[in-house]
Design an enzyme around this catalytic site. Structure first.
Site, short mmCIF file in Angstrom:
data_model
loop_
_atom_site.label_atom_id
_atom_site.label_comp_id
_atom_site.label_asym_id
_atom_site.label_seq_id
_atom_site.Cartn_x
_atom_site.Cartn_y
_atom_site.Cartn_z
N SER A 141 21.21 -29.75 -5.59
CA SER A 141 20.44 -28.92 -6.52
C SER A 141 18.99 -28.81 -6.08
CB SER A 141 20.49 -29.51 -7.92
OG SER A 141 19.68 -28.73 -8.78
N LYS A 195 27.55 -32.34 -10.49
CA LYS A 195 26.73 -31.15 -10.21
C LYS A 195 27.09 -30.03 -11.19
CE LYS A 195 23.81 -28.34 -8.34
NZ LYS A 195 24.19 -26.99 -8.41
N HIS A 198 25.52 -30.89 -14.39
CA HIS A 198 24.08 -30.62 -14.21
C HIS A 198 23.81 -29.14 -14.49
CE1 HIS A 198 20.95 -28.84 -11.68
NE2 HIS A 198 20.28 -29.97 -11.76
N ASN A 199 24.63 -28.27 -13.91
CA ASN A 199 24.42 -26.84 -14.11
C ASN A 199 24.67 -26.44 -15.56
OD1 ASN A 199 23.98 -26.84 -11.36
ND2 ASN A 199 25.14 -24.97 -11.00
N GLU A 202 21.71 -27.25 -17.31
CA GLU A 202 20.72 -26.24 -16.89
C GLU A 202 20.86 -24.97 -17.76
OE1 GLU A 202 20.60 -25.56 -12.53
OE2 GLU A 202 21.01 -23.47 -12.99
C1 6PG Z 1 20.75 -25.68 -8.60
C2 6PG Z 1 21.21 -24.44 -9.30
C3 6PG Z 1 22.03 -23.61 -8.37
C4 6PG Z 1 22.24 -22.18 -8.85
C5 6PG Z 1 23.41 -22.10 -9.79
C6 6PG Z 1 23.21 -21.41 -11.08
O1 6PG Z 1 21.05 -26.74 -9.12
O2 6PG Z 1 20.10 -25.56 -7.56
O3 6PG Z 1 21.99 -24.77 -10.40
O4 6PG Z 1 23.21 -24.29 -8.12
O5 6PG Z 1 21.10 -21.58 -9.26
O6 6PG Z 1 24.38 -21.46 -9.03
O7 6PG Z 1 23.61 -20.12 -10.99
P1 6PG Z 1 24.08 -19.19 -12.17
O8 6PG Z 1 23.02 -19.21 -13.21
O9 6PG Z 1 24.19 -17.87 -11.48
O10 6PG Z 1 25.41 -19.67 -12.64
#
Ligand code: 6PG
Length: 491
Positions: A141, A195, A198-199, A202
Site C-alpha cells: 500500500s 491488504k 486495509h482497502n 480505506e
Molecule cells: C493502496 C490503495 C491502492 C488503490 C486501491 C483502491 O493501498 O495503495 O488502496 O491499492 O488505490 O486499488 O482503489 P479503488 O478505490 O479503485 O478500489
C-alpha cells in the site's frame, strides 16, 4: 557495486538480488526503490520498450538488469531467486506466475505484489508449493509515491520465505520510529487478506471524510477553501492522517479552466476496483458486521447509479427540512462534525480488525493485530496517528474482543458520542445523506444494547418455519405450537 545497467547476460547471470515483473508506474517505482537502496534489480516487462524506458530514465539511480525475456530475467537472479510480480490482478497474474514457475527452480520465490483476491493467493500458493516453489502474496500500500519512497508491505506466504525476502522488503518499506512498515503477516493468503481489509477501511475512511465535507459545505455553508483549512487544522489533532491531509489539498485545488474549486468540476461518481467490495463479501461469509465499510461501498455504487439518480434527483419528496446551521452556531457545529467523523472512523477500524481476527481464525493464520497497527502507521493510504493507540490497545490486551473496549478508546467515545448523535440527527433533519456516520452509530448502539430485537426475529422464525429458539431462563431449544394450542414444546 556502482550504479549502472548490466546488459551483458553472461556477466549479469545470477547477480540480481531481486527482480520486478511488470513495469507500469507501481512496478517501475518499486524497482527504482530497490535500486536506490543498493539492490541490483532485474527488470522485465512484456513489452521491452517499457523496460528500456525505465533504465534510460532512471538507470543512474542504481543497478538494473534489464531482461528481454522471462528466461533471461530468471537467469539474472541470485538464488533463491526472488521475483516480484507487479501486474494487474487476475488473469495477467496467473499468466506471469506460470511463465516464472516454468523457468524457476525448487526453492525460488515468487512474490505477488498486486491487489489479488486472497482466495486466488491461497490457490496459487498451493499450486506453487506442489512445484517446490514459494509463493508470497504481499499486499503493498502507498500508491505510486509509496512504492517509490517507502510503502507499507504485508507479505503472507510460508514463514521460511520471509527469511529470504524480509530484509529486502523491509529495506524499501516506510519506517516509523525506526520500525519498518513490513512484517510477515501469516501463511498463504494472509497478506492479501489484510491488504483487502486495509482497502475496505480505506473506503470507509474516505466516505466519512466525504460525509464531513458534505455537512460542512451544505449544512454549515462553508466554502471549499474554508473546509480545506478546517481539514488542515483537524490534521494537527486526533484525526492526523494521510487521508485528512490530502483532503485539504484536494479541496484547496482550484480548476484552472473555470476558476471553480476542482471538486465542483469533478463528476460525482466514485469508482472502485473491487477490494472494498471483496472486504464486504468476505465479511458476509465470515459473519462479521463491517457496516461502515459496507455503507461506503454502497455509497460509491449509489453515486455511480447514473440512470437512477437522473430520475430520482429533485423528484423524490424530501418532507419538511430543517434550516441550515445558523452562522452563530457554526463553530460548535464544525467541532461536532469533527467528533462524528472521529467516532465513525474508530468504528470502521474496529470492524476491520474484527474481520481480520475472524479471517485469521477461519484460516489458522495466527495474525497478530499489533503487527498490522504497527506497519500501517507509515507508507500506506490509511496511515494515521491513532494507529499508535491501536498498537497500544492490542499490546495491553492481545485478546481484546472489540477495539472500542480498550480504555483509551472507551474514554474517547465518551467525549464523542453526544456530538455524533447530534450530527446524525441534524443531517437527517436537513435531508443530507450520512450513511456511514448513521450506520456506525446504529452499530455502536447495537453493541451497547442489553437486549436486541433479535428475540422477536427468533419468534417470527419459529412461527413460520419452526426454526426453534432458546430461552433466557432454561437450557435447550424450544418451539411454540403456533398453529396448534400455542403451548411450548422442547425441540
Ligand atoms: C493502496 C490503495 C491502492 C488503490 C486501491 C483502491 O493501498 O495503495 O488502496 O491499492 O488505490 O486499488 O482503489 P479503488 O478505490 O479503485 O478500489
Amino acid at each position: 557495486m556502482l550504479p549502472g545497467i548490466l546488459t551483458d547476460m553472461t556477466s549479469s547471470a545470477g547477480m540480481a538480488h531481486i527482480g520486478v515483473v511488470g513495469l507500469a508506474v507501481m512496478g517501475s517505482n518499486i524497482a527504482r526503490n530497490f535500486a536506490r537502496n543498493g539492490h541490483t534489480v532485474a527488470v522485465y516487462n512484456r513489452s521491452y520498450d517499457k523496460t528500456e524506458r525505465l533504465v534510460a530514465d532512471h538507470g543512474n539511480e542504481g543497478t538494473f538488469v534489464p531482461a528481454a525475456t522471462i528466461e533471461e530475467f530468471v537467469a539474472s537472479l541470485q538464488r533463491p531467486r526472488r521475483a516480484l510480480i507487479m501486474v494487474q490482478a487476475g488473469a495477467a497474474t496467473d499468466a506471469v506466475i506460470e511463465q516464472l514457475a516454468d523457468a524457476m527452480e525448487e526453492g525460488d520465490i515468487i512474490i505477488d505484489g498486486g491487489n489479488a483476491l486472497y482466495t486466488d493467493t491461497m490457490r496459487r500458493e498451493a499450486a506453487m508449493r506442489a512445484r517446490g516453489l514459494h509463493f508470497v502474496g504481499a499486499g503493498i500500500s502507498g500508491g505510486e509515491e509509496g512504492a517509490l519512497h517507502g510503502p507499507s508491505i504485508m507479505p503472507g506466504g510460508p514463514a521460511e520465505s520471509y527469511e529470504h525476502i524480509g530484509p529486502l522488503l523491509e529495506s524499501v518499506a516506510a519506517v516509523v520510529d525506526n520500525t519498518p512498515c513490513c512484517t510477515h503477516i501469516g501463511p498463504n493468503g494472509a497478506g492479501h487478506f489484510v491488504k483487502m481489509v486495509h482497502n475496505g477501511i480505506e473506503y470507509a475512511d474516505m466516505q466519512v471524510i466525504g460525509e464531513a465535507y458534505h455537512l460542512l459545505r451544505y449544512a454549515a455553508g462553508l466554502d471549499c477553501a474554508e473546509i480545506a483549512e478546517t481539514f488542515r487544522k483537524w490534521n494537527t489533532g486526533d484525526l492526523n492522517s494521510y487521508l485528512v491531509e490530502i483532503t485539504a489539498e484536494v479541496l484547496a485545488q482550484v480548476d484552472a479552466a473555470t476558476g471553480k474549486p476542482l471538486v465542483d468540476v469533478i463528476v460525482d461518481q466514485a469508482g472502485q476496483k473491487g477490494t472494498g467490495r471483496w472486504t464486504v463479501k468476505a465479511a458476509l461469509d465470515l459473519g462479521i458486521p463491517v457496516t461502515g465499510i459496507g455503507e461506503a461501498v454502497f455509497a460509491r455504487a449509489l453515486s455511480s447509479s447514473v440512470a437512477q439518480r437522473e430520475q430520482t434527483a429533485g423528484t423524490l419528496p424530501s418532507g419538511k427540512l430543517a434550516s441550515p446551521i445558523d452562522p452563530a452556531d457554526r463553530e460548535t457545529f464544525v467541532e461536532a462534525v469533527r467528533r462524528a467523523l472521529y467516532a465513525s472512523k474508530l468504528v470502521a477500524y474496529s470492524q476491520g480488525f474484527d474481520e481480520i481476527r475472524a479471517g485469521s481464525d477461519e484460516y489458522d493464520w495466527n495474525i497478530d493485530p499489533r503487527d498490522l497497527a504497527t506497519i500501517w502507521r507509515g507508507g500506506c493510504i490509511i496511515r494515521a496517528d491513532f494507529l499508535n493507540r491501536i498498537t497500544e490497545a492490542y499490546t495491553a490486551n492481545p485478546d481484546l474482543r472489540c477495539l472500542l473496549l480498550d480504555p483509551y478508546f472507551l474514554n474517547e467515545m465518551e467525549g464523542l458520542v453526544d456530538a455524533w448523535r447530534h450530527i446524525v440527527v441534524t443531517a437527517t433533519e436537513l435531508g443530507l445523506p450520512v450513511p456511514v456516520f448513521a450506520s456506525s452509530l446504529s452499530y455502536y448502539d447495537a453493541l451497547r444494547a442489553e437486549r436486541l430485537p433479535a428475540a422477536l426475529i427468533q419468534g417470527q422464525r419459529d412461527y413460520f418455519g419452526a426454526h426453534t429458539y432458546r430461552r433466557v431462563d432454561r437450557e435447550g431449544s424450544f418451539h411454540t405450537l403456533w398453529s396448534g394450542d400455542r403451548s411450548e414444546v422442547e425441540a
